[in-house]
Design a protein around this motif. Structure first.
Motif, short mmCIF file in Angstrom:
data_model
loop_
_atom_site.label_atom_id
_atom_site.label_comp_id
_atom_site.label_asym_id
_atom_site.label_seq_id
_atom_site.Cartn_x
_atom_site.Cartn_y
_atom_site.Cartn_z
N LEU A 21 0.84 -1.21 0.00
CA LEU A 21 0.00 0.00 0.00
C LEU A 21 0.87 1.26 0.00
CD1 LEU A 21 -3.07 -0.64 2.34
CD2 LEU A 21 -3.11 0.15 -0.03
N ASP A 22 1.94 1.23 0.80
CA ASP A 22 2.83 2.39 0.81
C ASP A 22 3.46 2.62 -0.57
OD1 ASP A 22 2.26 2.77 3.47
OD2 ASP A 22 4.07 1.70 4.19
N ARG A 23 3.84 1.53 -1.23
CA ARG A 23 4.41 1.65 -2.58
C ARG A 23 3.38 2.23 -3.55
NH1 ARG A 23 7.00 -3.26 -6.20
NH2 ARG A 23 7.40 -2.00 -8.08
N LEU A 24 2.13 1.81 -3.40
CA LEU A 24 1.08 2.34 -4.29
C LEU A 24 0.93 3.84 -4.08
CD1 LEU A 24 -1.18 1.75 -6.33
CD2 LEU A 24 -2.72 1.43 -4.37
N GLU A 25 0.97 4.26 -2.83
CA GLU A 25 0.82 5.70 -2.57
C GLU A 25 1.99 6.48 -3.18
OE1 GLU A 25 -1.88 6.91 -1.48
OE2 GLU A 25 -2.72 4.94 -1.11
N GLN B 237 -2.95 4.88 -16.29
CA GLN B 237 -2.32 4.33 -15.08
C GLN B 237 -2.96 4.90 -13.81
OE1 GLN B 237 1.98 4.49 -15.05
NE2 GLN B 237 2.11 4.06 -17.24
N MET B 238 -3.24 6.22 -13.85
CA MET B 238 -3.88 6.85 -12.69
C MET B 238 -5.28 6.28 -12.45
SD MET B 238 -3.55 8.90 -10.18
CE MET B 238 -2.16 9.96 -10.54
N ALA B 239 -5.99 5.93 -13.50
CA ALA B 239 -7.34 5.37 -13.36
C ALA B 239 -7.31 4.00 -12.68
CB ALA B 239 -8.00 5.28 -14.72
N LEU B 240 -6.19 3.26 -12.83
CA LEU B 240 -6.07 1.95 -12.20
C LEU B 240 -5.65 2.02 -10.74
CD1 LEU B 240 -4.32 0.00 -15.10
CD2 LEU B 240 -6.72 -0.13 -14.41
N GLY C 253 -7.19 3.42 -8.22
CA GLY C 253 -8.32 3.12 -7.32
C GLY C 253 -8.53 1.63 -7.13
N PRO C 254 -8.72 0.85 -8.21
CA PRO C 254 -8.89 -0.60 -8.03
C PRO C 254 -7.70 -1.27 -7.36
CG PRO C 254 -9.61 0.07 -10.22
CD PRO C 254 -8.98 1.26 -9.61
N ASN C 255 -6.46 -0.79 -7.71
CA ASN C 255 -5.28 -1.38 -7.06
C ASN C 255 -5.26 -1.09 -5.56
OD1 ASN C 255 -4.25 -2.54 -9.38
ND2 ASN C 255 -3.04 -0.72 -9.93
N ARG C 256 -5.69 0.13 -5.21
CA ARG C 256 -5.74 0.47 -3.79
C ARG C 256 -6.75 -0.42 -3.05
NH1 ARG C 256 -6.53 5.55 -4.18
NH2 ARG C 256 -4.46 6.34 -3.60
N VAL C 257 -7.92 -0.63 -3.67
CA VAL C 257 -8.93 -1.50 -3.05
C VAL C 257 -8.39 -2.92 -2.89
CG1 VAL C 257 -11.20 -2.54 -3.36
CG2 VAL C 257 -10.85 -0.11 -3.86
N ARG C 258 -7.70 -3.41 -3.94
CA ARG C 258 -7.15 -4.76 -3.88
C ARG C 258 -6.13 -4.89 -2.77
NH1 ARG C 258 -2.59 -6.61 -6.01
NH2 ARG C 258 -2.35 -4.72 -7.28
N LEU C 259 -5.22 -3.92 -2.67
CA LEU C 259 -4.19 -3.99 -1.64
C LEU C 259 -4.78 -3.80 -0.25
CD1 LEU C 259 -1.29 -2.05 -3.40
CD2 LEU C 259 -1.56 -4.52 -3.11
N GLN C 260 -5.80 -2.92 -0.13
CA GLN C 260 -6.45 -2.76 1.17
C GLN C 260 -7.17 -4.04 1.60
OE1 GLN C 260 -8.90 0.68 0.47
NE2 GLN C 260 -7.35 2.13 1.20
N SER C 261 -7.74 -4.73 0.61
CA SER C 261 -8.39 -6.01 0.91
C SER C 261 -7.36 -7.04 1.36
CB SER C 261 -9.15 -6.52 -0.31
OG SER C 261 -10.17 -5.62 -0.69
N GLN C 262 -6.22 -7.04 0.69
CA GLN C 262 -5.16 -7.96 1.09
C GLN C 262 -4.69 -7.66 2.51
OE1 GLN C 262 -2.11 -7.70 -1.90
NE2 GLN C 262 -3.29 -8.83 -3.44
#
Length: 423
Positions: free
Chosen positions: A127-131, A192-195, A197-206
């Protein structure tokens, strides 16, 4: 001479007989005459008891068997080897709340806790890497937008010059290609910016799943310790040290110390003796007596509830009486005198108070609800209203007054008005 002697003897006998008859006649005539007396009856001798009205609480008596209010069957919730047992975890032992009764080998579950904590850290790092990627994309988007603006401005400038024949077509085409390239780069960054949100949700779920796994691992570790939820007596133990347990396998059973329920069945009509407004009977005082010891043991309880349905066999209403005992610092000190499940006891529930009633032994009230009274020196047969009948006594609420003398002596063929004498 012979004839004269015989004649003399005959005369002498006759004289003696006549004299005797005369004396007898005189004795009969002169005897005292018996006076005729009429028979006088003073009445039958009886004993009496004087009545006094009383105000009495109405008790409802019934019988039942003591049962624990809370009983638990302990089972293993995780699998593993038993490594320790509480010393009092034996049949008849007493355990305190929070004490560990059975300990299962926790090593596998400790490792699971550590493993899930590592999974949490990995998810947090993703998550930190995503941010950070978001920050990098924002900076790249600013540059791409600026580059596209410059390319667009260059195309417009060259188009104006081409209209004045001041530049060649090839230069204009090259500027158009640069503009399209800048626009394509911007579009790629926006995609890439549009993805994100879904990546954040996926990582938060993980991350959430990793935390759930951690909580589950901690819960399994806690379940390696089977603890007593309250002060309890042990009724059964079915496990030994070194035994391997599977999930759901029974290890023993306990019941809460000092908390008992007694279900008794009373006739529906006896509910009339409960106080007005206490249709549920809740809170009514109850005396519980165990008569198989000398002296009998007595506890004080209360009515907890009246069940909603009649017993199909006896057509009576089940009533639950609760009894609470204090365990004390040393519950084993009074082990012989405490209440135990399985005791067959007598329960007397104290109901409402009834005023102006007379209490008499049951044998003094005849089958037709009459009593024999001594009024002056006469017997009176008086009808009475019986409020309640017990095994040895009867409560009367109508027909008697204070000071009435009830005859206690058995009288056969009694008739109202017959003469009596009071002993």
């Amino acid at each position: 001479m012979m004839k004269k002697g015989a004649l003399f003897k005959t005369v002498r006998v006759l004289v003696v007989l006549l004299v005797s008859a005369a004396v007898a006649f005189l004795l009969v005539q002169l005897r005292p005459r018996a006076e005729k007396q009429e028979r006088v009856s003073n009445g039958r001798l009886v004993e009496t008891v004087t009545t006094r009205s009383q105000s009495l609480p109405m008790f409802v008596e019934a019988y039942g068997t003591v049962a624990p209010r809370e009983a638990l069957k302990l089972v293993a919730r995780v699998r593993g080897e038993v490594v320790a047992l509480h010393p009092n975890f034996i049949e008849g032992g007493f355990v305190r709340s929070g004490e560990v009764l059975v300990a299962i080998d926790p090593q596998d579950y400790e490792l699971a806790v550590r493993r899930t904590k590592v999974g949490i850290r990995q998810a947090e790092a993703d998550l930190d890497r995503l941010e950070q990627d978001v920050l990098n994309l924002d900076a790249s988007l600013e540059l791409a937008r600026a580059d596209m603006k410059l390319a667009l401005a260059e195309v417009k400038r060259l188009k104006k010059l081409a209209g004045k024949d001041m530049t060649s077509q090839s230069v204009l085409d090259k500027a158009d290609r640069q503009y399209l390239t800048s626009r394509e780069r911007l579009q790629a960054l926006e995609n890439q910016m549009a993805l994100i949100g879904p990546n954040r949700v996926r990582l938060q779920s993980q991350l959430e799943m990793a935390r759930v796994a951690w909580e589950q691992a901690k819960l399994d570790l806690e379940r390696c310790r089977i603890e007593a939820p309250y002060e309890a007596w042990v009724t059964q133990k079915t496990v030994e040290i070194g035994q391997h347990l599977s999930v759901g396998q029974p290890v023993g059973s306990i019941y809460r110390a000092g908390a008992f329920d007694i279900e008794v069945k009373i006739p529906v009509g006896d509910l009339a003796w409960f106080p007005d407004g206490a249709g549920s009977g809740e809170g009514l005082k109850a005396e519980v007596r165990f008569s198989e010891t000398e002296p009998p043991r007595i506890w004080i309880g209360k009515v907890a509830r009246i069940k909603a349905a009649l017993d199909q066999t006896t057509r009576t209403l089940p009533v639950v009486v609760q009894v609470d005992e204090a365990t004390g610092a040393d519950p084993m000190a009074n082990a012989a005198g405490r209440m135990k499940p399985g005791m067959f006891v007598t329960v007397r529930i104290q109901g409402r108070q009834v005023d102006h009633v007379h209490r008499l032994p049951r044998h003094l009230v005849r089958d037709d609800d009459t009593v024999y009274l001594a009024v002056d020196d006469r017997l009176e047969i008086r009808p009475v209203a019986v409020l309640r009948r017990f095994k040895t006594e009867v409560l009367i609420n109508e027909g008697l007054a204070d000071g009435d003398r009830v005859i206690t002596t058995p009288i056969s063929n009694a008739v109202s008005g017959m003469k009596i004498r009071i002993k």
